[in-house]
Design a protein around this motif. Structure first.
Motif, short mmCIF file in Angstrom:
data_model
loop_
_atom_site.label_atom_id
_atom_site.label_comp_id
_atom_site.label_asym_id
_atom_site.label_seq_id
_atom_site.Cartn_x
_atom_site.Cartn_y
_atom_site.Cartn_z
N MET A 59 -25.67 46.13 -28.87
CA MET A 59 -26.01 44.82 -28.32
C MET A 59 -26.24 43.76 -29.40
O MET A 59 -26.09 42.58 -29.15
N GLY A 60 -26.59 44.17 -30.61
CA GLY A 60 -26.83 43.22 -31.69
C GLY A 60 -25.53 42.80 -32.36
O GLY A 60 -24.46 43.31 -32.06
N GLN A 61 -25.65 41.87 -33.30
CA GLN A 61 -24.46 41.30 -33.95
C GLN A 61 -24.50 41.46 -35.47
O GLN A 61 -23.81 40.75 -36.18
N SER A 62 -25.30 42.39 -35.95
CA SER A 62 -25.47 42.56 -37.37
C SER A 62 -25.30 44.02 -37.77
O SER A 62 -25.72 44.92 -37.03
N VAL A 63 -24.68 44.24 -38.93
CA VAL A 63 -24.61 45.56 -39.53
C VAL A 63 -24.81 45.36 -41.03
O VAL A 63 -23.98 44.73 -41.70
N LEU A 64 -25.91 45.88 -41.55
CA LEU A 64 -26.21 45.80 -42.96
C LEU A 64 -25.83 47.12 -43.62
O LEU A 64 -26.24 48.18 -43.15
N MET A 65 -25.05 47.04 -44.69
CA MET A 65 -24.67 48.23 -45.47
C MET A 65 -25.41 48.18 -46.80
O MET A 65 -25.36 47.18 -47.52
N VAL A 66 -26.10 49.28 -47.12
CA VAL A 66 -26.83 49.39 -48.38
C VAL A 66 -26.23 50.55 -49.15
O VAL A 66 -26.32 51.70 -48.71
N ASP A 67 -25.58 50.25 -50.28
CA ASP A 67 -24.95 51.27 -51.10
C ASP A 67 -25.87 51.68 -52.24
O ASP A 67 -26.37 50.83 -52.98
N MET A 68 -26.08 52.99 -52.36
CA MET A 68 -26.98 53.56 -53.36
C MET A 68 -26.13 54.29 -54.42
O MET A 68 -25.14 54.93 -54.08
N ASP A 69 -26.57 54.22 -55.68
CA ASP A 69 -25.88 54.97 -56.73
C ASP A 69 -26.43 56.40 -56.79
O ASP A 69 -27.34 56.76 -56.04
N ALA A 70 -25.88 57.19 -57.70
CA ALA A 70 -26.29 58.60 -57.82
C ALA A 70 -27.76 58.74 -58.19
O ALA A 70 -28.39 59.75 -57.87
N GLY A 71 -28.34 57.73 -58.82
CA GLY A 71 -29.74 57.77 -59.20
C GLY A 71 -30.69 57.31 -58.11
O GLY A 71 -31.90 57.26 -58.31
#
Length: 159
Positions: A59-71
């Motif tokens: 129903m919402g209009q947002s998708v936040l992607m958070v990319d993490m490194d190996a650390g």
């Protein structure tokens, strides 16, 4: 009328402050992200990147992607429900369902029409108004086309 404007302004200011408290910035730890944003809707791994997806679909209009490194540190955080992200979908025949799940998360809904033999994934998003973005897959799960259009569902409520 003046009281309404004052109240609306105060609510907007409070919303901005609340959202600023949820900002995810490069260098944050996973625990800091979880503290700021809560549990992600999905976690994926691909090519050495661990991604936290925060989706408001269906129903919402947002998708936040958070990319993490190996650390375990944030490399980048970005909103993907926008034309810039949609325009990066490769229509040459190499993009699959998994690629779209990685880029945008699960769709708001899966549609089917008589004139198309595969699934059509629909995402809600907002530019100047409520919109849909559709990703058309062939029966083998390869993206063949995309399309955007207005979300007319609210117009029925206004009548």
């Amino acid at each position: 009328m003046r009281t309404f404007r004052t109240l609306a302004g105060a609510l907007c200011a409070a919303a901005v402050v609340a959202l600023a408290g949820c900002a995810v910035t490069p260098g944050m730890t996973r625990d800091e992200v979880l503290s700021a944003r809560g549990k992600p809707t999905a976690e994926l791994d691909r090519a050495g990147v661990h991604r936290l997806q925060y989706s408001q679909q269906p129903m919402g209009q947002s998708v936040l992607m958070v990319d993490m490194d190996a650390g375990g540190k944030v490399q980048q955080a970005r909103e993907v429900m926008n034309l810039n992200a949609f325009s990066q979908i490769d229509l040459s025949g190499s993009t699959t369902r998994d690629d779209i799940l990685w880029a945008f998360g699960p769709p708001a809904q899966v549609d089917h029409v008589m004139s198309w033999t595969g699934d059509i994934w629909a995402y809600r998003w907002r530019e100047l108004q409520d919109m849909w973005f559709w990703v058309y897959f062939d029966p083998q799960g390869v993206v063949r086309r995309t399309q955007q259009g207005l979300d007319l569902s609210l117009f029925r409520l206004v009548r």
